[in-house]
Design an enzyme around this catalytic site. Sequence first.
Site, PDB file in Angstrom:
ATOM      1  N   ASP A 191      -2.634   5.185  26.451  1.00 30.06           N
ATOM      2  CA  ASP A 191      -2.182   6.281  27.316  1.00 30.06           C
ATOM      3  C   ASP A 191      -3.384   6.714  28.146  1.00 30.06           C
ATOM      4  OD1 ASP A 191      -0.052   5.985  25.524  1.00 30.06           O
ATOM      5  OD2 ASP A 191       0.393   8.139  25.507  1.00 30.06           O
ATOM      6  N   LYS A 198       4.011   9.227  32.266  1.00 25.79           N
ATOM      7  CA  LYS A 198       4.023  10.267  31.232  1.00 25.79           C
ATOM      8  C   LYS A 198       3.705  11.610  31.868  1.00 25.79           C
ATOM      9  CE  LYS A 198       1.381  11.399  27.004  1.00 25.79           C
ATOM     10  NZ  LYS A 198       0.364  10.887  26.058  1.00 25.79           N
ATOM     11  N   LYS A 219       7.744   8.919  29.511  1.00 20.38           N
ATOM     12  CA  LYS A 219       7.355   9.594  28.267  1.00 20.38           C
ATOM     13  C   LYS A 219       7.151  11.079  28.532  1.00 20.38           C
ATOM     14  CE  LYS A 219       3.766   9.808  24.684  1.00 20.38           C
ATOM     15  NZ  LYS A 219       2.596   9.149  24.056  1.00 20.38           N
TER      16      LYS A 219
END
Length: 234
Positions: free
Chosen positions: A89, A151, A180
């Site tokens: 991430d 995300k 996400k």
Amino acid sequence: MNVAKMIDHSLLRPELTTAEVRLGCEIAARRETASVCVRPSDVGLAAAALAGTGVLVGTVTGFPHGSTTTAAKVAETRELVEAGADEIDMVLHIGRLRGGEESYVQDDIAAVVAAAQGRVVKVILENAYLDDEQKVTGCLLAERAGAAFVKTSTGFAPGGATLADIRLMRATVSPSVQVKAAGGVRTLDTLLTLHEAGATRFGATATEAILDDWAARQRGDRTTAAAPADSGGY
């Protein structure tokens, strides 16, 4: 619906001890979550703890501000992959995105994608600092750079995932890119609402409470109250 396999159990708080990280990995293994998301220094520990469980090891790069150099993000990503990370991430360079430096942002992401050597890369936009146009641009740049997910948040900014942002991000990227939600996903109701809007993975620390609520509902027990989707960090 397998709610557990939508959750990245978050172990990113800076004050966590090694014992607490191990305990978090045990929780993730027992609850069969999609992954844990650990601090970079904890990747080796998590990889050993989760070997054979089916729970992936996720971690972060350029976290939480996104302002480290591309070379630093690449070196960190390579080290993390070698240590056993399955998913990365990364925080994009928020200031460069806000300043309209699109080539820089896309190249930064693409370099991390390349360094990840086929592992899933999720690009954190940190939406709390962006307007809608910037969110759209960030999503498009992430997709062009080869990211698997976009995300919402790190969980450490003033705001987290919101319903409006999930809808916007889902409408912006193609079906090959997932969304996400992170930051404020503390209840099952929040997770289900954001899932209906298009999120398929969720960063959460309240994993056990969410999954206990899901199990209770499957049995027909009384449900818990909802919390707003934008209620803060992890």
